[in-house]
Design an enzyme around this catalytic site. Structure first.
Site, PDB file in Angstrom:
ATOM      1  CE  LYS A   1       1.785  12.563 -17.854  1.00 23.60           C
ATOM      2  NZ  LYS A   1       2.439  13.627 -18.100  1.00 23.60           N
TER       3      LYS A   1
ATOM      4  CG  ASP B   1      -0.863  17.612 -19.229  1.00 22.02           C
ATOM      5  OD1 ASP B   1      -1.979  18.370 -18.670  1.00 22.02           O
ATOM      6  OD2 ASP B   1      -0.591  17.949 -20.364  1.00 22.02           O
TER       7      ASP B   1
END
Length: 212
Positions: free
Chosen positions: A120, A138
């Site tokens: 991420k 997220d």
């Protein structure tokens, strides 16, 4: 969600916010990298408050090493998991100097080899700092993708794969920003603002909130 609806979804989000940007404050790829590492399980507002104190003191890998782990902890003590994050940022700064001439690499494998940098974080850096059409999933994006039917999945990796496949190429570079901002301010976790949502008619979620 039908391909035409996906295109219309992003057309509307783009019309509402033609030039979306991260809410993390940064001036260089290194500042962005540090801010994103700090943002894990923390708010952008909280990270920005800390980095406003930190970056005037240390905003390069060498300056961060000179500050040291203890000094860094003092600057970021208001952020969750600050001990582990301080350790990772110092280790990452050292590796950037040793392996990359003090520069943040634009290569995914090299980024993910840095302490505290997962997929991420790498996606955010690649997208924001280097303009790559990546999508960092997220909790906000995971929620929006599943609720709307844009890209349903049981985990973030599955949702990311589907988003990269489903988001029209024209919108892929900025999709991360549009979706995270939509999840943060409109499609919120507890009580989404469905009456104010510009894509409500395209959304497949059956439990939409009402305005009354």
């Amino acid at each position: 969600m039908k391909p035409a609806d996906r295109t219309e979804l992003f057309r509307r989000l783009a019309e509402l916010n033609p030039r979306p940007e991260t809410e993390l404050e940064y001036r260089t790829p290194f500042e962005l990298l540090v801010a994103v590492i700090l943002s894990a399980q923390a708010t952008d507002v909280g990270v920005n408050k800390a980095t406003r104190r930190l970056f005037p003191v240390a905003n390069t890998p060498q300056a961060m090493l000179d500050l040291g782990e203890e000094g860094l902890r003092r600057h970021i003590a208001t952020i969750g998991l600050f001990n582990a994050k301080a350790k990772n940022i110092i280790a990452t700064s050292r590796l950037l100097l040793e392996r990359h001439g003090g520069e943040v690499p634009s290569d995914r494998d090299a980024l993910e080899a840095l302490p505290g940098v997962g997929r991420k974080t790498a996606n955010v850096v690649l997208n924001v700092a280097f303009g790559e059409p990546t999508i960092a999933v997220d909790t906000h994006i995971f929620r929006v993708a599943n609720r709307t039917g844009l890209a349903r999945g049981k985990n973030v990796d599955e949702v990311e794969r589907k988003l990269l496949r489903n988001v029209p190429a024209t919108y892929r570079k900025d999709a991360h920003h549009w979706l995270i901002l939509h999840g943060r301010y409109v499609c919120t976790a507890r009580r989404p603002r469905c009456p104010d949502c510009v894509i409500a008619d395209l959304c497949a979620w059956p439990d939409k909130t009402r305005g009354d």
